[in-house]
Scaffold this motif. Structure first.
Motif, mmCIF file in Angstrom:
data_model
loop_
_atom_site.group_PDB
_atom_site.id
_atom_site.type_symbol
_atom_site.label_atom_id
_atom_site.label_comp_id
_atom_site.label_asym_id
_atom_site.label_seq_id
_atom_site.Cartn_x
_atom_site.Cartn_y
_atom_site.Cartn_z
ATOM 1 N N ASP A 107 25.210 94.549 39.489
ATOM 2 C CA ASP A 107 25.981 95.798 39.370
ATOM 3 C C ASP A 107 25.299 96.966 40.069
ATOM 4 N N GLY A 108 24.000 96.863 40.257
ATOM 5 C CA GLY A 108 23.230 97.957 40.842
ATOM 6 C C GLY A 108 21.766 97.586 40.867
ATOM 7 N N LEU A 109 20.920 98.519 41.262
ATOM 8 C CA LEU A 109 19.479 98.299 41.310
ATOM 9 C C LEU A 109 18.796 99.335 40.433
ATOM 10 N N ILE A 110 17.810 98.900 39.646
ATOM 11 C CA ILE A 110 17.120 99.779 38.703
ATOM 12 C C ILE A 110 15.683 99.998 39.167
ATOM 13 N N ALA A 111 15.290 101.272 39.241
ATOM 14 C CA ALA A 111 13.934 101.633 39.655
ATOM 15 C C ALA A 111 13.136 102.106 38.444
ATOM 16 N N HIS A 112 11.965 101.491 38.228
ATOM 17 C CA HIS A 112 11.129 101.805 37.075
ATOM 18 C C HIS A 112 9.979 102.749 37.407
#
Length: 244
Positions: free
Chosen positions: A223-228
């Motif tokens: 669904d998308g990309l998550i940046a931590h």
């Protein structure tokens, strides 16, 4: 007064003593008088919640914090979604052949200036340096460092706050990558996924911060990309920049 059942519906953590963030996070866009107004508004909204029977919230973290305040100690989860305006607008997007990749950042509030600077600025600067065909479009409230603006002036388009949502969507719709950045904390964890929903309406992929709600609703690389972290922002954005 008439004995009716009353629901308290809200889309942001404006009733909690953690709100607002410190005045420094607004990047000089909010003065002391305006900031005091935000603090007073929080107290008013919190008091109003305690007078209502039930709550309605748009995210799980917000639901959990509102429930203890309302009289029946129950809050319903009702997520944001698309309406006819969104759907009609998404149908007018037309493909465009261009020789650059466009990052899009949109902000309708003044409270996330430090989020962008701390979380994603270094990654964007590195990407702009490495990719001369990369551009950054900013629509809304964002004060960028003078040195950054001077160095990348040919690759940055600053449009300021746009009151017409259709105009806002028109810039978003022709972008290639959407950035939704928030420094995770008690307040931002409650924020809804509207920035991601709007971009997805136009088939524009998003890189988002690792807030509780984004983690709750987004499947990474689906669904998308998550940046931590700032390093993660570079990795995720770089992945999209080079993946047509």
């Amino acid at each position: 007064a008439h004995g009716k059942c009353v629901f308290y519906e809200i889309d942001d953590l404006l009733f909690d003593t953690e709100y607002p963030h410190s005045i420094e996070t607004y990047g000089g866009q909010v003065d002391v008088i305006q900031y005091n107004g935000l603090q007073q508004g929080m107290a008013t909204m919190r008091a109003a919640a305690t007078l209502c029977d039930y709550g309605i919230a748009s995210t799980r973290p917000l639901q959990e914090l509102l429930a203890p305040l309302v009289r029946q100690r129950k809050c319903f989860l009702h997520r944001n979604g698309l309406d006819r305006q969104n759907i009609a607008s998404s149908e007018v997007r037309q493909g465009e052949i261009k020789n650059y990749v466009n990052l899009f950042y949109g902000s309708g509030t003044k409270s996330h200036n430090s989020d962008f600077l701390q979380e994603v600025l270094s990654a964007v600067a590195r990407l702009l340096t490495e990719n001369p065909n990369l551009k950054l479009t900013v629509v809304g409230y964002l004060e960028l460092p003078d040195e950054f603006l001077r160095r990348y002036r040919s690759q940055i388009l600053l449009l300021g706050h746009v009151k017409d949502v259709q105009a806002y969507w028109s810039y978003l719709s022709v972008s290639d990558i959407n950035i939704a950045v928030l420094t995770p904390d008690r307040i931002t964890d409650c924020k809804s996924e509207l920035k991601w929903v709007e971009a997805a309406t136009y088939a524009v992929p998003s890189v988002v911060s690792a807030t509780a709600n984004y983690i709750d609703i987004i499947k990474p690389r689906v669904d998308g990309l998550i940046a931590h972290s700032p390093a993660d922002w570079y990795e995720q954005l770089n992945y999209l920049v080079h993946d047509a």
